[in-house]
Write a protein that holds these residues in place. Structure first.
Motif, PDB file in Angstrom:
ATOM      1  N   GLY A  22       0.825  -1.213   0.000  1.00  0.00           N
ATOM      2  CA  GLY A  22       0.000   0.000   0.000  1.00  0.00           C
ATOM      3  C   GLY A  22       0.853   1.254   0.000  1.00  0.00           C
ATOM      4  N   ALA A  23       1.932   1.214  -0.783  1.00  0.00           N
ATOM      5  CA  ALA A  23       2.919   2.309  -0.720  1.00  0.00           C
ATOM      6  C   ALA A  23       2.716   3.367  -1.797  1.00  0.00           C
ATOM      7  N   SER A  24       1.681   3.238  -2.628  1.00  0.00           N
ATOM      8  CA  SER A  24       1.555   4.188  -3.746  1.00  0.00           C
ATOM      9  C   SER A  24       0.972   5.532  -3.327  1.00  0.00           C
ATOM     10  N   THR A  25       0.242   5.579  -2.202  1.00  0.00           N
ATOM     11  CA  THR A  25      -0.350   6.852  -1.736  1.00  0.00           C
ATOM     12  C   THR A  25      -0.404   6.869  -0.204  1.00  0.00           C
ATOM     13  N   GLY A  26      -0.854   7.989   0.344  1.00  0.00           N
ATOM     14  CA  GLY A  26      -1.210   8.097   1.753  1.00  0.00           C
ATOM     15  C   GLY A  26      -0.121   7.724   2.747  1.00  0.00           C
ATOM     16  N   ILE A  27      -0.516   6.993   3.788  1.00  0.00           N
ATOM     17  CA  ILE A  27       0.414   6.633   4.870  1.00  0.00           C
ATOM     18  C   ILE A  27       1.555   5.788   4.319  1.00  0.00           C
ATOM     19  N   GLY A  28       1.237   4.860   3.397  1.00  0.00           N
ATOM     20  CA  GLY A  28       2.263   3.979   2.822  1.00  0.00           C
ATOM     21  C   GLY A  28       3.323   4.765   2.073  1.00  0.00           C
ATOM     22  N   GLU A  29       2.886   5.727   1.270  1.00  0.00           N
ATOM     23  CA  GLU A  29       3.851   6.543   0.525  1.00  0.00           C
ATOM     24  C   GLU A  29       4.737   7.336   1.499  1.00  0.00           C
ATOM     25  N   ILE A  70      -2.667  -7.307  -3.449  1.00  0.00           N
ATOM     26  CA  ILE A  70      -2.493  -8.174  -2.271  1.00  0.00           C
ATOM     27  C   ILE A  70      -3.743  -8.995  -1.948  1.00  0.00           C
ATOM     28  N   SER A  71      -4.871  -8.663  -2.594  1.00  0.00           N
ATOM     29  CA  SER A  71      -6.083  -9.460  -2.338  1.00  0.00           C
ATOM     30  C   SER A  71      -6.052 -10.781  -3.107  1.00  0.00           C
ATOM     31  N   ILE A  72      -5.001 -10.963  -3.927  1.00  0.00           N
ATOM     32  CA  ILE A  72      -4.837 -12.221  -4.678  1.00  0.00           C
ATOM     33  C   ILE A  72      -3.634 -12.974  -4.113  1.00  0.00           C
ATOM     34  N   GLY A  98      -4.894  -1.111   2.267  1.00  0.00           N
ATOM     35  CA  GLY A  98      -6.265  -1.272   2.736  1.00  0.00           C
ATOM     36  C   GLY A  98      -7.220  -0.355   2.000  1.00  0.00           C
ATOM     37  N   ILE A  99      -8.494  -0.706   2.074  1.00  0.00           N
ATOM     38  CA  ILE A  99      -9.533   0.101   1.432  1.00  0.00           C
ATOM     39  C   ILE A  99     -10.655   0.358   2.444  1.00  0.00           C
ATOM     40  N   ASN A 100     -11.504   1.312   2.107  1.00  0.00           N
ATOM     41  CA  ASN A 100     -12.650   1.610   2.963  1.00  0.00           C
ATOM     42  C   ASN A 100     -13.891   1.840   2.099  1.00  0.00           C
ATOM     43  N   GLY A 145       1.281  -4.965  11.066  1.00  0.00           N
ATOM     44  CA  GLY A 145       0.018  -4.939  10.320  1.00  0.00           C
ATOM     45  C   GLY A 145      -0.777  -3.678  10.619  1.00  0.00           C
ATOM     46  N   MET A 146      -1.435  -3.151   9.605  1.00  0.00           N
ATOM     47  CA  MET A 146      -2.213  -1.909   9.747  1.00  0.00           C
ATOM     48  C   MET A 146      -3.651  -2.219  10.149  1.00  0.00           C
ATOM     49  N   SER A 147      -3.995  -1.810  11.379  1.00  0.00           N
ATOM     50  CA  SER A 147      -5.393  -1.879  11.812  1.00  0.00           C
ATOM     51  C   SER A 147      -5.905  -0.436  11.854  1.00  0.00           C
ATOM     52  N   ALA A 160     -18.322  -2.851   7.887  1.00  0.00           N
ATOM     53  CA  ALA A 160     -17.395  -3.694   7.118  1.00  0.00           C
ATOM     54  C   ALA A 160     -15.946  -3.321   7.418  1.00  0.00           C
ATOM     55  N   TYR A 161     -15.635  -2.034   7.317  1.00  0.00           N
ATOM     56  CA  TYR A 161     -14.257  -1.567   7.553  1.00  0.00           C
ATOM     57  C   TYR A 161     -13.819  -1.883   8.991  1.00  0.00           C
ATOM     58  N   GLY A 162     -14.658  -1.501   9.961  1.00  0.00           N
ATOM     59  CA  GLY A 162     -14.315  -1.717  11.373  1.00  0.00           C
ATOM     60  C   GLY A 162     -14.130  -3.195  11.675  1.00  0.00           C
ATOM     61  N   LYS A 195      -4.719  12.393   7.202  1.00  0.00           N
ATOM     62  CA  LYS A 195      -5.119  12.971   5.913  1.00  0.00           C
ATOM     63  C   LYS A 195      -4.478  12.203   4.753  1.00  0.00           C
ATOM     64  N   THR A 196      -5.304  11.492   3.995  1.00  0.00           N
ATOM     65  CA  THR A 196      -4.851  10.689   2.849  1.00  0.00           C
ATOM     66  C   THR A 196      -5.980  10.661   1.821  1.00  0.00           C
ATOM     67  N   PRO A 197      -5.737  10.117   0.621  1.00  0.00           N
ATOM     68  CA  PRO A 197      -6.841   9.992  -0.338  1.00  0.00           C
ATOM     69  C   PRO A 197      -8.021   9.193   0.232  1.00  0.00           C
ATOM     70  N   LEU A 198      -7.728   8.258   1.169  1.00  0.00           N
ATOM     71  CA  LEU A 198      -8.806   7.452   1.762  1.00  0.00           C
ATOM     72  C   LEU A 198      -9.746   8.313   2.610  1.00  0.00           C
ATOM     73  N   THR A 199      -9.180   9.183   3.461  1.00  0.00           N
ATOM     74  CA  THR A 199     -10.031  10.014   4.330  1.00  0.00           C
ATOM     75  C   THR A 199     -10.516  11.274   3.619  1.00  0.00           C
TER      76      THR A 199
HETATM   77  N1  LIG Z   1      -6.114   7.483   6.729  1.00  0.00           N
HETATM   78  C1  LIG Z   1      -6.584   7.155   7.923  1.00  0.00           C
HETATM   79  O1  LIG Z   1      -7.167   7.978   8.647  1.00  0.00           O
HETATM   80  C2  LIG Z   1      -6.391   5.739   8.424  1.00  0.00           C
HETATM   81  C3  LIG Z   1      -6.708   5.482   9.772  1.00  0.00           C
HETATM   82  C4  LIG Z   1      -6.545   4.208  10.264  1.00  0.00           C
HETATM   83  C5  LIG Z   1      -6.073   3.193   9.443  1.00  0.00           C
HETATM   84  N2  LIG Z   1      -5.781   3.471   8.140  1.00  0.00           N
HETATM   85  C6  LIG Z   1      -5.287   2.387   7.302  1.00  0.00           C
HETATM   86  O2  LIG Z   1      -4.032   2.740   6.760  1.00  0.00           O
HETATM   87  C7  LIG Z   1      -3.823   2.046   5.533  1.00  0.00           C
HETATM   88  C8  LIG Z   1      -3.408   3.036   4.464  1.00  0.00           C
HETATM   89  O3  LIG Z   1      -4.489   3.901   4.239  1.00  0.00           O
HETATM   90  P1  LIG Z   1      -4.375   5.373   3.671  1.00  0.00           P
HETATM   91  O4  LIG Z   1      -5.227   6.216   4.504  1.00  0.00           O
HETATM   92  O5  LIG Z   1      -2.971   5.717   3.443  1.00  0.00           O
HETATM   93  O6  LIG Z   1      -5.184   5.182   2.299  1.00  0.00           O
HETATM   94  P2  LIG Z   1      -4.779   5.331   0.761  1.00  0.00           P
HETATM   95  O7  LIG Z   1      -4.039   6.592   0.538  1.00  0.00           O
HETATM   96  O8  LIG Z   1      -6.026   5.057   0.014  1.00  0.00           O
HETATM   97  O9  LIG Z   1      -3.733   4.134   0.558  1.00  0.00           O
HETATM   98  C9  LIG Z   1      -4.109   2.803   0.420  1.00  0.00           C
HETATM   99  C10 LIG Z   1      -2.973   2.055  -0.231  1.00  0.00           C
HETATM  100  O10 LIG Z   1      -3.326   0.679  -0.325  1.00  0.00           O
HETATM  101  C11 LIG Z   1      -3.145   0.257  -1.671  1.00  0.00           C
HETATM  102  N3  LIG Z   1      -4.086  -0.814  -1.984  1.00  0.00           N
HETATM  103  C12 LIG Z   1      -5.425  -0.813  -1.917  1.00  0.00           C
HETATM  104  N4  LIG Z   1      -5.924  -1.994  -2.324  1.00  0.00           N
HETATM  105  C13 LIG Z   1      -4.864  -2.759  -2.671  1.00  0.00           C
HETATM  106  C14 LIG Z   1      -4.715  -4.063  -3.190  1.00  0.00           C
HETATM  107  N5  LIG Z   1      -5.777  -4.849  -3.441  1.00  0.00           N
HETATM  108  N6  LIG Z   1      -3.474  -4.523  -3.446  1.00  0.00           N
HETATM  109  C15 LIG Z   1      -2.387  -3.754  -3.203  1.00  0.00           C
HETATM  110  N7  LIG Z   1      -2.458  -2.518  -2.712  1.00  0.00           N
HETATM  111  C16 LIG Z   1      -3.685  -2.020  -2.457  1.00  0.00           C
HETATM  112  C17 LIG Z   1      -3.358   1.517  -2.522  1.00  0.00           C
HETATM  113  O11 LIG Z   1      -2.686   1.445  -3.756  1.00  0.00           O
HETATM  114  P3  LIG Z   1      -3.321   0.980  -5.160  1.00  0.00           P
HETATM  115  O12 LIG Z   1      -4.668   1.586  -5.249  1.00  0.00           O
HETATM  116  O13 LIG Z   1      -2.318   1.483  -6.156  1.00  0.00           O
HETATM  117  O14 LIG Z   1      -3.349  -0.506  -5.085  1.00  0.00           O
HETATM  118  C18 LIG Z   1      -2.673   2.556  -1.638  1.00  0.00           C
HETATM  119  O15 LIG Z   1      -1.283   2.535  -1.859  1.00  0.00           O
HETATM  120  C19 LIG Z   1      -5.138   1.317   5.244  1.00  0.00           C
HETATM  121  O16 LIG Z   1      -5.031  -0.032   5.660  1.00  0.00           O
HETATM  122  C20 LIG Z   1      -6.145   2.067   6.098  1.00  0.00           C
HETATM  123  O17 LIG Z   1      -7.244   1.265   6.427  1.00  0.00           O
HETATM  124  C21 LIG Z   1      -5.931   4.730   7.605  1.00  0.00           C
END
Ligand SMILES: NC(=O)c1ccc[n+]([C@@H]2O[C@H](COP(=O)([O-])OP(=O)(O)OC[C@H]3O[C@@H](n4cnc5c(N)ncnc54)[C@H](OP(=O)(O)O)[C@@H]3O)[C@@H](O)[C@H]2O)c1
Length: 266
Positions: A22-29, A70-72, A98-100, A145-147, A160-162, A195-199
């Protein structure tokens, strides 16, 4: 002479081979940017190959991109095989991808659950399954692991997410105990709002939201101490933890006003 924190980082990260999903955006990047400054060798995965390659080029020779969904299950195995072929070992896995999606009361749909559980939970299980044989051979192996703080107690629309994040937290806790005789450390990360594309898609107030850089800095620091539960920001995560001990009736009464009344719109 560096600070205690810097020394801990140096001890932990120097020469470590780390797989981050999950390194392409958000917390991972943000984590990828932080970890590549520590002397570790980082391998980054996500589905978006273009974004991943661009990031890896920018971060230099300490970073290698392996696109994977990673889902495969097979794609996790292939990613780990590539890492072992290239580096000969694997010391740490950070399963962050992860996704939401929210569950609406007028559209309780199992497909949302299937998608989220398959990615967030099963994706993590596949990642651990593929890497465990190699982690067993590492010097100080670490599974991270990211919870989420959403794992602590049920939240409206996060059925679902929770549930996926609570399953992750419980699974990692059990695994930590199970792996004790093998000296494999297990950490679970429970962030509040970051703050990420997810939130950015959220349509409600997110108290104490922090930047992805601040989250990455905290995670990188606390991983160096093999902290078992990395929760932050404390001004949010500690009250949430305390609230999670409330009896059900009190908890429901407290959360009642956060439940939006959409009945009239239906
Ligand atoms: N942001 C928050 O407030 C927050 C709070 C608590 C926990 N988290 C958790 O932190 C993690 C990162 O979230 P984020 O907020 O940084 O969101 P994000 O910016 O949407 O990042 C999600 C990352 O996961 C990757 N990803 C999604 N589905 C995937 C798949 N099937 N296979 C491989 N990679 C996949 C995405 O890349 P691709 O789309 O390129 O695959 C992206 O790099 C998640 O697990 C999220 O639930 C976030």
């Amino acid at each position: 002479m560096g600070s205690k924190k810097e020394l801990a980082r140096q001890r932990y990260y120097n020469q470590r081979v780390i797989w981050l999903t999950g390194a392409s955006t958000g917390i991972g990047e943000a984590l990828a940017r932080e970890i590549t400054t520590t002397g570790a060798q980082l391998i980054i995965s996500a589905r978006d190959a273009q974004k991943l390659e661009k990031l890896s080029r920018e971060l230099g020779q300490n970073c290698m991109a392996i696109p994977a969904d990673i889902s495969i299950k097979e794609q996790n195995i292939a990613a780990i095989e590539t890492i072992i072929k290239r580096f000969g070992r694997l010391d740490t896995i950070i399963l962050n991808a992860g996704i939401n999606a929210y569950v609406e009361r007028h559209d309780f749909n199992s497909s949302v659950f299937e998608k989220i559980i398959q990615t967030n939970f099963m994706g993590m299980v596949y990642g651990i399954e593929a890497s465990l044989p190699y982690l067993k051979q590492a010097k100080h192996p670490h599974i991270v692991g990211m919870s989420s703080t959403a794992a602590y107690r049920g939240l409206p629309r996060a059925e679902a997410y929770g549930a996926s994040k609570a399953a992750i937290k419980n699974m990692l806790e059990a695994l930590r105990l199970n792996l004790l005789p093998l000296d494999i450390s297990v950490s679970v990360i429970c962030p509040g709002f970051v703050k990420t594309p997810l939130t950015d898609k959220n349509d409600f107030d997110m108290p104490f939201k922090i930047s992805a850089e601040e989250a990455a800095d905290t995670i990188t620091d606390q991983m160096a101490y093999y902290k078992q539960e990395i929760h932050f920001p404390k001004r949010f995560s500690i009250p949430i933890k305390l609230v999670s001990f409330l009896p059900s009736e009190w908890y429901t009464a407290l959360l009642k006003r956060t439940v939006r009344n959409t009945e009239k719109q239906a």
